[in-house]
Scaffold this active site. Structure first.
Site, PDB file in Angstrom:
ATOM      1  N   HIS A  57      27.451   0.965  44.856  1.00 40.10           N
ATOM      2  CA  HIS A  57      28.158   1.354  43.814  1.00 40.10           C
ATOM      3  C   HIS A  57      27.793   2.717  43.519  1.00 40.10           C
ATOM      4  CE1 HIS A  57      29.223  -2.862  42.169  1.00 40.10           C
ATOM      5  NE2 HIS A  57      29.380  -2.897  43.548  1.00 40.10           N
ATOM      6  N   GLU A  59      26.595   4.345  40.739  1.00 42.32           N
ATOM      7  CA  GLU A  59      25.590   4.687  40.089  1.00 42.32           C
ATOM      8  C   GLU A  59      24.323   4.336  41.210  1.00 42.32           C
ATOM      9  OE1 GLU A  59      28.193   2.085  37.185  1.00 42.32           O
ATOM     10  OE2 GLU A  59      27.783   2.328  39.700  1.00 42.32           O
ATOM     11  N   CYS A  82      28.026  -2.246  36.324  1.00 39.88           N
ATOM     12  CA  CYS A  82      28.367  -3.677  36.325  1.00 39.88           C
ATOM     13  C   CYS A  82      26.980  -4.342  35.831  1.00 39.88           C
ATOM     14  CB  CYS A  82      28.815  -4.239  37.832  1.00 39.88           C
ATOM     15  SG  CYS A  82      27.306  -3.912  38.910  1.00 39.88           S
ATOM     16  N   CYS A  91      24.168  -2.582  38.761  1.00 39.61           N
ATOM     17  CA  CYS A  91      24.011  -1.418  38.267  1.00 39.61           C
ATOM     18  C   CYS A  91      22.951  -1.135  37.053  1.00 39.61           C
ATOM     19  CB  CYS A  91      25.169  -0.594  38.382  1.00 39.61           C
ATOM     20  SG  CYS A  91      25.838  -0.628  40.051  1.00 39.61           S
TER      21      CYS A  91
END
Length: 175
Positions: A57, A59, A82, A91
């Site tokens: 993701h 991040e 998330c 994350c």
């Protein structure tokens, strides 16, 4: 902890929004997200965006580029981090473990399965805040994602070639 000037937070969020546009349709069913790691003076340390489904993701992409070590730094991210284990770890946990001290978010997560990242970070001593003025643009970039979350229906685009009388033909001259 010193307060970060509002103009710096705004600039970092603008950059995060631009980075989210680098994500491709291969992120689906994940949203297109951008993340910027920066210091208190606004110097960008690392940037990331959502990679294809099953990969980092935004991040984690930004944190990976600096070895998941960001003590005392800040992050601007277009969607709430998330807070669940899916194809990738949460994350929110990666942000906490990297030492990020403040997270600025453009829009809260609407997927109940992934939501709760901001609460997790706050409960663990990370400053977290929503930044006003970016939610509409994040929604537009991720209209396919939000439609699916809100209606449980996919975003569908159909392209049809039809004759003037509304028919589709297999061969020229045939109906």
């Amino acid at each position: 902890m010193s307060e970060i000037p509002e103009n710096i937070v705004f600039e970092m969020m603008e950059r995060a929004v631009e980075l989210s546009k680098k994500a491709t349709v291969k992120t689906y069913p994940n949203p297109k997200v951008g993340a910027v790691i920066f210091d208190d003076e606004g110097k960008i340390i690392s940037e990331g965006w959502t990679q294809e489904y099953g990969c980092d993701h935004a991040e984690a992409d930004a944190l990976r580029k600096i070895g998941f070590k960001a003590p005392g730094l800040n992050m601007a991210v277009t969607l709430e981090p998330c807070n669940h284990y899916g194809k990738t770890p949460p994350c929110a946990k990666a942000i906490l473990e990297a030492g990020i001290k403040a997270v600025f978010v453009a829009k809260k997560e609407e997927n109940a399965k992934a939501a709760g990242g901001l609460d997790f970070l706050i409960q663990n001593g990370v400053k977290a805040a929503l930044v006003k003025g970016f939610a509409a643009e994040v929604e537009e970039i991720n209209r396919f994602f939000f439609k699916g979350i809100r209606t449980n229906l996919p975003w569908i685009t159909v392209k049809v070639a039809a004759s003037k009388d509304g028919f589709i033909t297999q061969k020229v001259g045939e109906r």
